[in-house]
Design an enzyme around this catalytic site. Structure first.
Site, PDB file in Angstrom:
ATOM      1  N   SER A 196      -8.642  10.853 -19.010  1.00  0.00           N
ATOM      2  CA  SER A 196      -7.719  10.655 -17.814  1.00  0.00           C
ATOM      3  C   SER A 196      -6.535  10.528 -19.083  1.00  0.00           C
ATOM      4  O   SER A 196      -6.360   9.479 -19.829  1.00  0.00           O
ATOM      5  CB  SER A 196      -8.286   9.511 -17.391  1.00  0.00           C
ATOM      6  OG  SER A 196      -7.235   8.795 -16.234  1.00  0.00           O
ATOM      7  N   GLU A 209      -2.910  16.520  -6.053  1.00  0.00           N
ATOM      8  CA  GLU A 209      -2.495  14.900  -6.096  1.00  0.00           C
ATOM      9  C   GLU A 209      -1.257  14.266  -6.101  1.00  0.00           C
ATOM     10  O   GLU A 209      -0.531  14.440  -6.901  1.00  0.00           O
ATOM     11  CB  GLU A 209      -3.393  14.147  -7.685  1.00  0.00           C
ATOM     12  CG  GLU A 209      -4.533  14.148  -7.385  1.00  0.00           C
ATOM     13  CD  GLU A 209      -5.253  13.603  -8.122  1.00  0.00           C
ATOM     14  OE1 GLU A 209      -4.568  12.444  -8.762  1.00  0.00           O
ATOM     15  OE2 GLU A 209      -6.927  13.437  -8.534  1.00  0.00           O
ATOM     16  N   GLU A 266     -13.460   1.623 -17.761  1.00  0.00           N
ATOM     17  CA  GLU A 266     -12.863   1.716 -16.316  1.00  0.00           C
ATOM     18  C   GLU A 266     -13.038   3.217 -15.996  1.00  0.00           C
ATOM     19  O   GLU A 266     -13.769   3.878 -14.616  1.00  0.00           O
ATOM     20  CB  GLU A 266     -11.986   1.087 -15.817  1.00  0.00           C
ATOM     21  CG  GLU A 266     -11.274  -0.626 -15.650  1.00  0.00           C
ATOM     22  CD  GLU A 266     -10.327  -1.190 -15.477  1.00  0.00           C
ATOM     23  OE1 GLU A 266     -10.058  -1.761 -15.696  1.00  0.00           O
ATOM     24  OE2 GLU A 266      -9.114  -0.498 -15.839  1.00  0.00           O
ATOM     25  N   TRP A 290      -0.200  12.092  -4.813  1.00  0.00           N
ATOM     26  CA  TRP A 290       0.079  10.802  -5.813  1.00  0.00           C
ATOM     27  C   TRP A 290       0.124  10.654  -6.770  1.00  0.00           C
ATOM     28  O   TRP A 290       0.401   8.816  -7.054  1.00  0.00           O
ATOM     29  CB  TRP A 290      -0.811   9.729  -5.002  1.00  0.00           C
ATOM     30  CG  TRP A 290      -2.564  10.200  -5.372  1.00  0.00           C
ATOM     31  CD1 TRP A 290      -3.324   9.366  -5.938  1.00  0.00           C
ATOM     32  CD2 TRP A 290      -3.353  10.512  -4.132  1.00  0.00           C
ATOM     33  NE1 TRP A 290      -4.282  10.145  -6.314  1.00  0.00           N
ATOM     34  CE2 TRP A 290      -4.396  10.967  -5.221  1.00  0.00           C
ATOM     35  CE3 TRP A 290      -3.305  11.427  -3.163  1.00  0.00           C
ATOM     36  CZ2 TRP A 290      -5.543  11.820  -4.582  1.00  0.00           C
ATOM     37  CZ3 TRP A 290      -4.050  12.099  -2.945  1.00  0.00           C
ATOM     38  CH2 TRP A 290      -5.483  12.097  -3.503  1.00  0.00           C
ATOM     39  N   ASP A 331      -1.403   5.923  -9.749  1.00  0.00           N
ATOM     40  CA  ASP A 331      -1.038   6.590  -8.328  1.00  0.00           C
ATOM     41  C   ASP A 331      -0.007   5.368  -7.412  1.00  0.00           C
ATOM     42  O   ASP A 331      -0.531   4.483  -7.179  1.00  0.00           O
ATOM     43  CB  ASP A 331      -2.643   6.337  -7.832  1.00  0.00           C
ATOM     44  CG  ASP A 331      -3.255   7.090  -8.993  1.00  0.00           C
ATOM     45  OD1 ASP A 331      -2.803   7.968  -9.442  1.00  0.00           O
ATOM     46  OD2 ASP A 331      -4.852   7.451  -8.685  1.00  0.00           O
TER      47      ASP A 331
HETATM   48 ZN   LIG Z   1      -4.021   9.155 -10.964  1.00  0.00          ZN
END
Ligand SMILES: [Zn+2]
Length: 230
Positions: free
Chosen positions: A146, A201, A126, A203, A155
């Site tokens: 990631s 970011e 993904e 979130w 998130d």
């Molecule tokens: Zn994220």
């Protein structure tokens, strides 16, 4: 045939060279055993620590620090029925489920009833697809780099708030001020872009456990700084 002075000198030279080679091999072996020199892959050393062996969730994953070769995806659990999520298949690492429930319970008490988990765990495939698709790479990490692949990152979103407004929304501000109490840190704050390599970011929250989250919050550290502190 007699052995001349030149031969003796030569024997001594060879012996000295052999000793020095042996010493170098022993020194390299000791350094390797001490974890100061990695034969291949990521560099290790005092300036590039990326994990706290006592606290496995305190693992630095960023553009310079891929998931380690020995990283095993933690046991995953689906969030369905425990905290609001964007779908029934949203998963996180098992150790994050309970702290996330506590975070959401506190958020609800604070009046944030529309908060939900938009994204949790992401597989390597993904992440690869996302990286390929993304035109703007300032918010996306390469596959293998990631935090979403660890199951320790989420998130968050609010049904009432657009992505661009999340940081300044009541939900965004409450999370920035309180998520640490439950072991989560705002991973990519606006003023640390140079260190994190990722744009602000509001979130994205990362579970690191309460002790690390408290220190990061109290001292204004991002994970890059936390793992390298003395
Ligand atoms: Zn994220």
């Amino acid at each position: 045939m007699t052995i001349g002075a030149r031969d003796i000198r030569r024997v001594r030279q060879v012996r000295t060279l052999a000793c020095l080679t042996l010493l170098a091999v022993v020194a390299l072996l000791m350094a390797w055993l001490a974890g100061l020199w990695a034969p291949s892959g990521e560099a290790r050393g005092p300036g590039s620590r990326n994990r706290d062996t006592d606290h496995p969730t305190v693992l630095l994953v960023n553009a310079d620090h891929p998931l380690p070769d020995d990283f095993r995806t933690p046991k995953l659990v689906t969030l369905a029925g425990t905290v609001p999520a964007s779908g029934s298949r949203v998963k996180v690492a098992a150790e994050v489920a309970e702290p996330l429930r506590s975070l959401f319970a506190a958020a609800r008490k604070a009046g944030l009833t529309r908060l939900y988990v938009a994204i949790g765990y992401r597989t390597a495939a993904e992440q690869r697809a996302l990286w390929k698709r993304a035109e703007d790479k300032s918010y996306v990490q390469r596959p293998g780099h990631s935090e979403h692949q660890t199951g320790w990152a989420v998130d968050l979103a609010d049904l009432r708030v657009g992505d661009g407004e999340f940081g300044d929304s009541r939900a965004g501000r409450w999370l920035a001020g309180n998520a640490w109490r439950y072991g989560f840190i705002l991973r990519y704050p606006p003023d640390k872009e140079e260190l994190t390599g990722i744009a602000y970011e509001p979130w994205h929250y990362r579970y690191v456990g309460r002790p690390a989250a408290r220190t990061c919050h109290d001292q204004g550290l991002v994970l890059e700084e936390y793992v390298r502190r003395a």
